[in-house]
Design a protein around this motif. Structure first.
Motif, PDB file in Angstrom:
ATOM      1  N   LEU B  27      66.837  35.553  91.802  1.00 41.07           N
ATOM      2  CA  LEU B  27      66.186  35.584  90.505  1.00 41.07           C
ATOM      3  C   LEU B  27      67.070  36.409  89.589  1.00 41.07           C
ATOM      4  CD1 LEU B  27      63.633  35.636  92.702  1.00 41.07           C
ATOM      5  CD2 LEU B  27      62.378  35.718  90.561  1.00 41.07           C
ATOM      6  N   ASP B  28      67.404  35.846  88.440  1.00 41.58           N
ATOM      7  CA  ASP B  28      68.305  36.540  87.535  1.00 41.58           C
ATOM      8  C   ASP B  28      67.635  36.720  86.184  1.00 41.58           C
ATOM      9  OD1 ASP B  28      70.606  37.733  86.556  1.00 41.58           O
ATOM     10  OD2 ASP B  28      71.395  35.812  85.836  1.00 41.58           O
ATOM     11  N   GLY B  29      67.248  37.955  85.897  1.00 43.12           N
ATOM     12  CA  GLY B  29      66.640  38.273  84.601  1.00 43.12           C
ATOM     13  C   GLY B  29      65.445  37.406  84.269  1.00 43.12           C
ATOM     14  N   VAL B  30      64.570  37.186  85.265  1.00 40.15           N
ATOM     15  CA  VAL B  30      63.453  36.263  85.067  1.00 40.15           C
ATOM     16  C   VAL B  30      62.333  36.913  84.256  1.00 40.15           C
ATOM     17  CG1 VAL B  30      61.572  35.065  86.230  1.00 40.15           C
ATOM     18  CG2 VAL B  30      63.911  34.840  87.073  1.00 40.15           C
ATOM     19  N   THR B  31      61.965  36.257  83.151  1.00 39.55           N
ATOM     20  CA  THR B  31      60.846  36.694  82.331  1.00 39.55           C
ATOM     21  C   THR B  31      59.866  35.541  82.245  1.00 39.55           C
ATOM     22  OG1 THR B  31      62.254  38.153  81.044  1.00 39.55           O
ATOM     23  CG2 THR B  31      60.189  37.469  80.019  1.00 39.55           C
ATOM     24  N   LYS B  32      58.584  35.842  82.391  1.00 42.21           N
ATOM     25  CA  LYS B  32      57.591  34.786  82.314  1.00 42.21           C
ATOM     26  C   LYS B  32      56.440  35.203  81.419  1.00 42.21           C
ATOM     27  CE  LYS B  32      55.507  30.971  83.140  1.00 42.21           C
ATOM     28  NZ  LYS B  32      56.044  29.687  82.671  1.00 42.21           N
ATOM     29  N   ARG B  33      56.081  34.291  80.556  1.00 44.68           N
ATOM     30  CA  ARG B  33      55.007  34.527  79.615  1.00 44.68           C
ATOM     31  C   ARG B  33      54.273  33.205  79.462  1.00 44.68           C
ATOM     32  NH1 ARG B  33      56.129  36.760  73.492  1.00 44.68           N
ATOM     33  NH2 ARG B  33      53.942  37.147  73.070  1.00 44.68           N
ATOM     34  N   PHE B  34      52.940  33.241  79.524  1.00 43.37           N
ATOM     35  CA  PHE B  34      52.180  31.995  79.379  1.00 43.37           C
ATOM     36  C   PHE B  34      51.760  31.849  77.928  1.00 43.37           C
ATOM     37  CE2 PHE B  34      51.726  33.130  83.839  1.00 43.37           C
ATOM     38  CZ  PHE B  34      52.074  31.938  84.445  1.00 43.37           C
ATOM     39  N   ARG B  36      51.315  32.373  74.257  1.00 45.08           N
ATOM     40  CA  ARG B  36      51.490  33.560  73.436  1.00 45.08           C
ATOM     41  C   ARG B  36      50.855  34.776  74.108  1.00 45.08           C
ATOM     42  NH1 ARG B  36      52.646  33.912  68.733  1.00 45.08           N
ATOM     43  NH2 ARG B  36      53.745  32.267  67.618  1.00 45.08           N
ATOM     44  N   GLY B  37      50.513  34.626  75.386  1.00 45.46           N
ATOM     45  CA  GLY B  37      49.872  35.717  76.117  1.00 45.46           C
ATOM     46  C   GLY B  37      50.836  36.864  76.399  1.00 45.46           C
ATOM     47  N   PRO B  38      50.359  37.901  77.095  1.00 45.41           N
ATOM     48  CA  PRO B  38      51.214  39.035  77.425  1.00 45.41           C
ATOM     49  C   PRO B  38      52.333  38.627  78.387  1.00 45.41           C
ATOM     50  CG  PRO B  38      49.133  39.184  78.587  1.00 45.41           C
ATOM     51  CD  PRO B  38      49.016  38.026  77.640  1.00 45.41           C
ATOM     52  N   ILE B  39      53.403  39.431  78.421  1.00 48.43           N
ATOM     53  CA  ILE B  39      54.507  39.148  79.330  1.00 48.43           C
ATOM     54  C   ILE B  39      54.072  39.486  80.754  1.00 48.43           C
ATOM     55  CG2 ILE B  39      56.839  39.885  79.979  1.00 48.43           C
ATOM     56  CD1 ILE B  39      57.351  40.294  76.979  1.00 48.43           C
ATOM     57  N   VAL B  40      54.178  38.508  81.658  1.00 45.68           N
ATOM     58  CA  VAL B  40      53.720  38.707  83.038  1.00 45.68           C
ATOM     59  C   VAL B  40      54.851  39.298  83.883  1.00 45.68           C
ATOM     60  CG1 VAL B  40      52.712  37.607  85.052  1.00 45.68           C
ATOM     61  CG2 VAL B  40      52.125  36.775  82.764  1.00 45.68           C
ATOM     62  N   LEU B  41      56.017  38.697  83.779  1.00 48.38           N
ATOM     63  CA  LEU B  41      57.181  39.222  84.500  1.00 48.38           C
ATOM     64  C   LEU B  41      58.245  39.577  83.462  1.00 48.38           C
ATOM     65  CD1 LEU B  41      57.481  36.593  87.366  1.00 48.38           C
ATOM     66  CD2 LEU B  41      56.760  38.973  87.600  1.00 48.38           C
ATOM     67  N   ASP B  42      58.843  40.739  83.625  1.00 52.39           N
ATOM     68  CA  ASP B  42      59.800  41.183  82.612  1.00 52.39           C
ATOM     69  C   ASP B  42      61.152  41.471  83.257  1.00 52.39           C
ATOM     70  OD1 ASP B  42      60.886  42.011  80.242  1.00 52.39           O
ATOM     71  OD2 ASP B  42      60.094  44.062  80.391  1.00 52.39           O
ATOM     72  N   ASP B  43      62.121  40.596  83.029  1.00 53.28           N
ATOM     73  CA  ASP B  43      63.497  40.809  83.445  1.00 53.28           C
ATOM     74  C   ASP B  43      63.597  41.173  84.930  1.00 53.28           C
ATOM     75  OD1 ASP B  43      66.214  40.904  83.074  1.00 53.28           O
ATOM     76  OD2 ASP B  43      66.219  43.015  82.454  1.00 53.28           O
ATOM     77  N   VAL B  44      63.027  40.329  85.774  1.00 56.31           N
ATOM     78  CA  VAL B  44      63.059  40.595  87.213  1.00 56.31           C
ATOM     79  C   VAL B  44      64.316  39.977  87.815  1.00 56.31           C
ATOM     80  CG1 VAL B  44      61.920  40.136  89.419  1.00 56.31           C
ATOM     81  CG2 VAL B  44      60.559  40.730  87.413  1.00 56.31           C
ATOM     82  N   SER B  45      65.112  40.809  88.471  1.00 61.11           N
ATOM     83  CA  SER B  45      66.287  40.309  89.178  1.00 61.11           C
ATOM     84  C   SER B  45      66.166  40.694  90.636  1.00 61.11           C
ATOM     85  CB  SER B  45      67.571  40.897  88.588  1.00 61.11           C
ATOM     86  OG  SER B  45      67.766  40.383  87.286  1.00 61.11           O
ATOM     87  N   LEU B  46      66.428  39.729  91.492  1.00 58.96           N
ATOM     88  CA  LEU B  46      66.203  39.951  92.910  1.00 58.96           C
ATOM     89  C   LEU B  46      67.063  38.960  93.667  1.00 58.96           C
ATOM     90  CD1 LEU B  46      64.164  41.521  94.803  1.00 58.96           C
ATOM     91  CD2 LEU B  46      62.788  39.459  94.753  1.00 58.96           C
ATOM     92  N   SER B  47      67.673  39.427  94.756  1.00 65.50           N
ATOM     93  CA  SER B  47      68.465  38.514  95.567  1.00 65.50           C
ATOM     94  C   SER B  47      68.044  38.674  97.018  1.00 65.50           C
ATOM     95  CB  SER B  47      69.948  38.846  95.392  1.00 65.50           C
ATOM     96  OG  SER B  47      70.699  38.097  96.292  1.00 65.50           O
ATOM     97  N   VAL B  48      67.730  37.579  97.672  1.00 65.41           N
ATOM     98  CA  VAL B  48      67.293  37.625  99.063  1.00 65.41           C
ATOM     99  C   VAL B  48      68.325  36.913  99.917  1.00 65.41           C
ATOM    100  CG1 VAL B  48      65.424  37.061 100.668  1.00 65.41           C
ATOM    101  CG2 VAL B  48      64.891  37.576  98.272  1.00 65.41           C
ATOM    102  N   ALA B  49      68.801  37.616 100.945  1.00 62.74           N
ATOM    103  CA  ALA B  49      69.842  37.047 101.808  1.00 62.74           C
ATOM    104  C   ALA B  49      69.228  36.044 102.773  1.00 62.74           C
ATOM    105  CB  ALA B  49      70.518  38.169 102.599  1.00 62.74           C
ATOM    106  N   PRO B  50      70.031  35.066 103.248  1.00 63.07           N
ATOM    107  CA  PRO B  50      69.513  34.122 104.245  1.00 63.07           C
ATOM    108  C   PRO B  50      69.027  34.861 105.479  1.00 63.07           C
ATOM    109  CG  PRO B  50      71.654  33.413 103.429  1.00 63.07           C
ATOM    110  CD  PRO B  50      71.433  34.792 102.908  1.00 63.07           C
ATOM    111  N   GLY B  51      67.855  34.523 105.965  1.00 55.60           N
ATOM    112  CA  GLY B  51      67.310  35.148 107.155  1.00 55.60           C
ATOM    113  C   GLY B  51      66.673  36.495 106.908  1.00 55.60           C
ATOM    114  N   GLU B  52      66.634  36.926 105.653  1.00 58.17           N
ATOM    115  CA  GLU B  52      66.048  38.230 105.362  1.00 58.17           C
ATOM    116  C   GLU B  52      64.532  38.122 105.217  1.00 58.17           C
ATOM    117  OE1 GLU B  52      67.408  39.999 101.720  1.00 58.17           O
ATOM    118  OE2 GLU B  52      66.586  41.966 102.220  1.00 58.17           O
ATOM    119  N   PHE B  53      63.845  39.191 105.585  1.00 54.99           N
ATOM    120  CA  PHE B  53      62.389  39.270 105.435  1.00 54.99           C
ATOM    121  C   PHE B  53      62.103  40.318 104.368  1.00 54.99           C
ATOM    122  CE2 PHE B  53      58.361  38.633 108.144  1.00 54.99           C
ATOM    123  CZ  PHE B  53      57.538  38.885 107.064  1.00 54.99           C
ATOM    124  N   VAL B  54      61.718  39.843 103.165  1.00 57.65           N
ATOM    125  CA  VAL B  54      61.461  40.762 102.053  1.00 57.65           C
ATOM    126  C   VAL B  54      59.982  40.774 101.733  1.00 57.65           C
ATOM    127  CG1 VAL B  54      61.872  41.178  99.604  1.00 57.65           C
ATOM    128  CG2 VAL B  54      63.734  40.406 101.058  1.00 57.65           C
TER     129      VAL B  54
END
Lengths: 297, 271
Positions: B27-34, B36-54
């Protein structure tokens, strides 16, 4: 980071399997004892028999205490029934009416099902047409008889038109409410599994909507049968078959009160029999498969 | 789906990420808003490696479910990019959501069928999956005939039937009793080790996150942001009541409480 190791996993594996089997057994509980078949039959048959006996007793009582000219006794009606059965008139009327009812019902299903699916899916059409359909449901279908006679004259077409107008709205409504009752989560699961459009409809939406749809069919049959009787009572001609409604009307014209009561009873029994022998078992089987009713139903 | 080359320098992560090119979920700088509602996710960056349990951990309003929907491809981000190379991820919910008109085996077979597995192969594959979740012999049962734990195991088998390398889990054990949940933690750990799949597991139960994950990502609420990350080096299979799990849980719970307390001050200031 802990590298996956085989040793401890296999060690705990056996114990885990036993623990899980034990938990499942505890949560599911012991198998419920089955009711013996004789007891089950008695439990379901006795109450209606009691009601029948009670009604016959009241009938007999009223007949004795009041003018026997206008109200025949149960035995008189029984004799009349025996007569009309022995000369085959009742059987013929039942077969004629059932044929019409079945044909009209099947035609209603064929028209109403796609219509219901369309209205359930397209919001605009639904907003436009559902109020009309609900309104039509509350309109007694006998009200269509005069118009149908003017359009189709005294023919079987008149009778079928009245059945369609009676049954289609309730089947459309049943189909719509069946689709409405599909939990949104099922649709999401379908999407996650990769089903869209027709695939989603076939594997998820339609099977999920089945109980509501069958409820609609059941009600549709009741409306078909009622509409048929209303039409047959009024529409009578020697050019087509003689149904239960016509039998009833003929008895009225002959002042044959036991015959009128035989007609009413026959209409009641046939309508009930179709429901009890066809729709109720079907509905129960579907609900039971999904765990929505207990085994006793 | 965004191409991988647009992604660089994602969130600093203490877990061994095999470089962004090999990540299973990015996830690279993910922002989600439905709307004109409030911002639900704000600039979320996350990387999950293959086989990783996060494990994603957060209080209500942290946008956990929205985030999983984005990764599952059920929704699109307002800004930023989500990349899951390969198969569409499978998703498991808090409710088993098994189809009641099918038996457990048929539920699994439907997933196989929608994946395009041939008819002959479906039966043996469904049996193998039922065995994997320890429900061999229960394939003919309908969902209402199973216990809550068994249903959730069938749901897991159905998710695994999609054969995606990424498994997303949205509080899958939250509705189960504690004993069954502990058991399913063991089962999930075992299956993860056997299959080597990538798991993104959302929960608001701190100890569950520490019991299961190699990495715990703490999300703040309203809007959802990555607040903190913890690498977990305790050897699997862990026990939820072990001192190691408890010690780390205490630390994470304190951080989570601090995040939640911020909202009390915000609210007080607003009124």
């Amino acid at each position: 980071m802990s590298a996956p190791t085989a040793g401890p996993v296999i060690e705990t594996s056996r114990a885990g399997a036993d623990l899980s089997a034990g938990l499942d057994a505890l949560e599911l509980g012991p198998a419920e004892p089955r009711t013996p078949p004789l007891k089950r039959v008695l439990e379901s048959v006795l109450p209606p028999l009691f009601a029948l006996g009670f009604l016959l007793a009241v009938w007999q009582l009223v007949e004795v205490t009041r003018d026997p000219e206008t109200l025949p006794s149960p035995t008189e009606v029984w004799d009349s029934l025996r007569d009309s059965v022995s000369d085959g008139r009742v059987q013929e009327a039942v077969v004629t009416s059932l044929e019409r009812g079945a044909l009209g019902f099947l035609a209603s299903v064929a028209i109403a099902t796609p219509l219901g699916l369309l209205l359930a899916q397209v919001r605009f059409l639904r907003r436009a047409f559902q109020p009309i359909i609900s309104g039509l449901m509350s309109l007694p279908s006998v009200a269509w008889v005069p118009a149908a006679i003017l359009w189709f004259s005294l023919s079987e077409g008149t009778i079928y038109f009245v059945i369609l107008m009676g049954a289609i709205p309730s089947i459309v409504n049943g189909t719509i409410s069946g689709i409405d009752q599909v939990p949104p989560l099922f649709t999401r699961v379908g999407h996650v599994l990769g089903a869209r459009g027709l695939t989603l409809a076939r594997h998820v939406l339609l099977p999920a909507a089945l109980p509501g749809y069958i409820g609609g069919l059941k009600q549709g049959w009741a409306f078909s049968w009622r509409s048929l009787m209303a039409a047959e009572l009024i529409v009578n001609s020697s050019t087509f078959g003689f149904g239960l409604g016509q039998l009833l009307d003929q008895s009225r014209q002959l002042f044959d009160i036991p015959g009128v009561l035989v007609g009413i009873l026959a209409i009641l029994v046939v309508g009930l029999a179709v429901d009890l022998l066809l729709f109720s078992p079907l509905e129960r089987a579907v609900l039971k498969r999904r765990g929505l009713v207990g085994a006793k139903g | 789906m965004a191409s991988m080359k647009s992604l660089r320098g994602t969130a600093p992560s203490p877990a061994p990420v095999a470089g962004d090119g090999g990540a299973a979920v990015v996830l690279d700088g993910v922002t989600k808003r439905f709307g004109r509602g409030p911002i639900v996710l704000d600039d979320v960056s996350l990387s999950v490696a293959p086989g990783e349990f996060v494990c994603l951990l957060g209080a209500s309003g942290c946008g956990k479910s929205t985030l999983l929907n984005l990764v599952a491809g059920l929704d699109r981000p307002t800004r930023g990019a989500v990349a899951v190379p390969g198969h569409r991820p499978s998703l498991m919910f808090q409710e088993p959501a098994l189809f009641p008109w099918l038996t457990s085996a048929q539920n699994i077979e439907l997933a196989l069928r929608l994946r395009g597995v041939g008819k002959a192969e479906r039966r043996t594959e469904a049996e193998r999956l039922l065995e994997l979740v320890r429900l061999e012999g229960s394939g003919g049962k309908r969902p209402h005939e199973l216990s809550g734990g068994m249903r959730q195991r069938v749901a897991l088998a159905r998710a695994l039937a999609q054969d995606s390398r990424v498994l997303l889990m949205d509080e899958p054990f939250a509705a189960l009793d504690a004993i069954t949940r502990d058991l399913l933690h063991d089962e999930l750990t075992r299956i993860w080790q056997e299959l080597g799949s990538t798991i993104v597991f959302v929960t608001h139960n701190v100890r569950e996150a520490v019991r299961l994950g190699q990495r715990v990502v703490l999300l703040s609420s309203r809007p959802g942001r990555v607040a903190k990350e913890y690498a977990i080096d305790i050897k699997q299979p862990r026990r939820i009541e072990s001192p190691d799990v408890s010690a780390l849980s205490v630390r994470i719970t304190d951080d989570l409480s601090a995040e939640i307390r911020k909202h009390a001050t915000l609210r007080a200031r607003a009124s």
